[in-house]
Design an enzyme around this catalytic site. Structure first.
Site, short mmCIF file in Angstrom:
data_model
loop_
_atom_site.label_atom_id
_atom_site.label_comp_id
_atom_site.label_asym_id
_atom_site.label_seq_id
_atom_site.Cartn_x
_atom_site.Cartn_y
_atom_site.Cartn_z
CE LYS A 1 -0.49 6.66 -1.78
NZ LYS A 1 -1.73 7.18 -1.17
N GLY B 1 0.79 -1.22 0.00
CA GLY B 1 0.00 0.00 0.00
C GLY B 1 0.82 1.27 0.00
CB SER B 2 -0.26 4.68 1.01
OG SER B 2 -1.49 4.59 0.32
CB ALA B 3 4.38 1.94 3.19
#
Length: 698
Positions: free
Chosen positions: A378, A374-376
């Site tokens: 980004k 996931g967004s980790a």
């Protein structure tokens, strides 16, 4: 006079040589032919393992042992007679004796009956050389009945079990007959009867002891037993290196990775034998030396606390709805400057041999399993955007639902309007990442129009850039069997958008730790390692010997990016944890250690052990962090796969992460300064002193 003296001396020498060769020559020749020197190697205990503070983690427990060394010409009958005597003196476990060995034993004990199992016609074929010894023996084995096998019981079966050990190795090489649960009475009675037990001896052996039980057990690894010896698939390799078949060797993780260091230097013993193979005398050529010791980077006090936190949070989360598939969680703590892994923890809920639900150690999953995180990721997406020119630092983009032809509207968890890169990291905007990747692929977003991108090139660009942080590539940690994760197999535009927010390719927990460390230290991808030092062994208990080798930090690559870009992402990570409505503020608000980091939630497919739920929709939770922001000394990765099903569930990644960082800094405060628990930024001087000075000035 000189000539005369020389003449006399030579005459004496010739007479002496004549005496040796003519008078005593035959005697010396018979003596030489009578004896033979054979040198054998005897194993020694393995090296120990200590944590970074000098606490013993892995040790050797002494064991009373009974051994057998056969002569070169010891025959089957002699070994059986010795085994029968020994079986009367000791108890030998027979549970692992295979049926094939029982059949062999029955044939040895009943040669007449075994011969009668071959028909006259078959013996005739044997005489005609149409059947050989091996074929005849196989026929006998096949015809030994279950009743005849079952007749081998009690002391006779123990004799067989002992005989198997006698016959398991080379001549003149000691074989372990029994080294577990040897009672003082057994040890004493065997010692008293050694003269009636040719080849048998009583000695001291060792067993590997893991002081902290299951804590970190899957990473410490295992050692083979003397009974199993060297694994078959590695036999030739080890024999070529001077090992014996029944040597105990590391078979997994650290025990395997550092086998050459831990194995030690065998004792060399010279056996003088006559031509019949009988040992005449034995002398020690060189004393053995225990294997070298490993000092690990792990802090066992912290490791135990982290494991306890994971266990408590897993059990707590399992009480909440939608968590039926949740069964594991991982945490990695490492020094972002040196790569020293301070804690490597993983836990998995499973069943024991009795079917009871238990919590098992799964630290190995940090390097052997991978998930969508996931967004980790980004932070890597933003930096890749800077590098490719898709976005500029401080650039504003509109966070709005993306209406792409043929797909459902794609949007962030909340619509944020006009935001810049820092704000995008702070609130975890998906749309900002998508628009960055669209620009990277030379595409243009048109509402309700198709998404046209140079996907293949952009996929390659993204993955190559991510690998510079450690994502999607092996980190180089000093453990065997590290996996690199799985890249998605298709190159569709929508999947490229998923890649940008961590919902396509899969990564391991150790990769997440290396990734956030690379950002925290200013751009150095440092190789993680678990061994801090290799030391000479000494006999005193709980004391460390001189350093043989100190493992130095190793930079695998430096990000080809401007320092101000990396600092900007560091600032975005700080805002996540400390500013306004950052996605980590609700959990980390007020933390005294000034954390920075990035949260992550990935919509994923279940691929765990529950077969009936394969490909079910699940949520993976992640968290990457470093602290303190101004001068990072610890980097952390938390990964909780399959945390829940549905739109909402427990934020177990956040609760685990907060408690772990609290534990780290609380433990640091409770200890004297410079005790080695919290690794110092100065330890990274060998990496990049310029970079360190930049970090210190933030």
């Amino acid at each position: 006079m000189v000539f005369f003296v020389v003449f006399v001396l030579f005459s004496i020498l010739i007479l002496r040589l004549g005496e040796l060769q003519i008078v005593f020559g035959d005697d010396f020749k018979r003596e030489i032919e009578r004896t033979e020197d054979i040198t054998v190697n005897n194993p020694v205990p393995r090296g120990k393992m200590y944590d970074r503070n000098g606490k013993t983690i892995v040790d050797n427990t002494p064991l009373n042992a009974i051994t057998y060394t056969k002569d070169q010409n010891t025959n089957q009958k002699e070994m059986l007679e010795t085994a029968e005597i020994l079986a009367k003196l000791i108890y030998k476990d027979t549970s692992k004796v295979p049926v094939r060995d029982k059949k062999d034993f029955w044939i040895i004990k009943h040669p007449k009956e075994a011969k009668e199992k071959i028909t006259k016609k078959e013996w005739d074929l044997y005489e005609q050389k149409k059947l050989d010894d091996e074929q005849i023996y196989k026929l006998q084995l096949d015809r030994v009945t279950d009743e005849e096998v079952a007749s081998i019981q009690g002391e006779e079966l123990e004799t067989l079990a002992i005989y198997r050990e006698f016959n398991s190795g080379y001549a003149l090489t000691p074989q372990i007959v029994k080294n577990k649960d040897v009672t003082p009475e057994e040890f004493a009675v065997v010692s008293e009867n050694l003269e009636n037990l040719p080849g048998v001896d009583t000695t001291t052996d060792w067993e590997r002891m893991y002081v902290f039980g299951d804590t970190l057990k899957s990473i410490l690894g295992d050692v083979t037993t003397s009974e199993a010896g060297i694994p078959k698939e590695q036999l030739d390799e080890y024999l070529a290196r001077g090992y014996s078949r029944n040597d105990r060797v590391g078979k997994s993780y650290l025990e395997l990775q550092y086998e050459d260091v831990l194995h030690g230097q065998k004792a060399k013993v010279k056996n003088v034998t006559d031509k019949s193979g009988k040992i005449l005398s034995t002398e020690v050529v060189s004393e053995g030396k225990r294997g070298k010791d490993l000092v690990l980077t792990i802090d066992m006090d912290l490791q135990q606390q982290v494991e306890k936190i994971i266990e408590e949070e897993l059990w707590s989360a399992k009480q909440k709805p939608g968590t039926g598939l949740l069964d594991r969680a991982f945490v990695v703590l490492m020094d972002p400057h040196t790569g020293e892994v301070i804690s490597l923890a993983g836990k998995q809920i499973g069943k024991d041999k009795d079917g009871k639900t238990v919590m098992k150690d799964f630290a190995g999953g940090n390097i052997t399993t991978s998930y969508a995180v996931g967004s980790a990721v980004k932070g890597a997406t933003i930096l890749t955007g800077y590098k490719t020119g898709a976005i500029s630092p401080g650039e504003y983009l509109v966070d709005e639902p993306l209406l792409i032809k043929g797909t459902k509207p794609k949007k962030s968890w909340k619509t944020f309007g006009n935001i810049n890169d820092l704000r995008a990291l702070q609130v975890s905007s998906n749309v900002y990442m998508w628009k960055t990747v669209i620009a990277m692929g030379n595409g243009k977003y048109v509402p309700n129009g198709p998404l046209v991108l140079d996907t293949e090139k952009t996929f390659n660009t993204m993955r190559q850039s991510f690998s510079q942080f450690g994502l999607g590539t092996r980190t180089g940690i000093d453990l065997p069997n590290e996996m690199s994760g799985f890249p998605g197999s298709e190159n569709k535009p929508g999947l490229l958008l998923d890649l940008a927010i961590g919902q396509y390719d899969t990564y391991t927990p150790i990769q997440l730790a290396q990734y956030v460390s690379t950002i925290a230290n200013g751009g150095n991808r440092v190789q993680p390692h678990l061994v801090k030092e290799i030391r000479e062994p000494i006999m005193e208990n709980n004391e460390l010997g001189p350093i043989v080798e100190e493992i130095q930090p190793k930079v695998l690559n430096h990000l080809d990016m401007k320092d101000e870009w990396i600092k900007r992402v560091q600032e975005g990570f700080r805002m996540v944890m400390q500013v306004g409505d950052g996605t980590g503020v609700s959990t980390f608000k007020g933390a005294s250690y000034s954390p920075a980091g990035k949260t992550g939630t990935a919509q994923a497919f279940y691929d765990g052990p529950v077969k009936s739920q394969k490909n079910a929709d699940v949520m993976n939770l992640s968290l990457v962090s470093f602290a303190p922001y101004e001068n990072p000394e610890v980097a952390m990765a938390v990964l909780v796969p399959w945390a829940y099903q549905g739109n909402t569930g427990p934020s177990i990644n956040m609760t685990i992460g907060k408690r772990v960082l609290d534990a780290y800094f609380d433990l640091k405060k409770s200890r004297p300064v410079n005790d080695g628990t919290a690794t110092s930024i100065q330890q990274a001087d060998n990496i990049d002193t310029t970079q360190n000075s930049q970090q210190s000035g933030q």
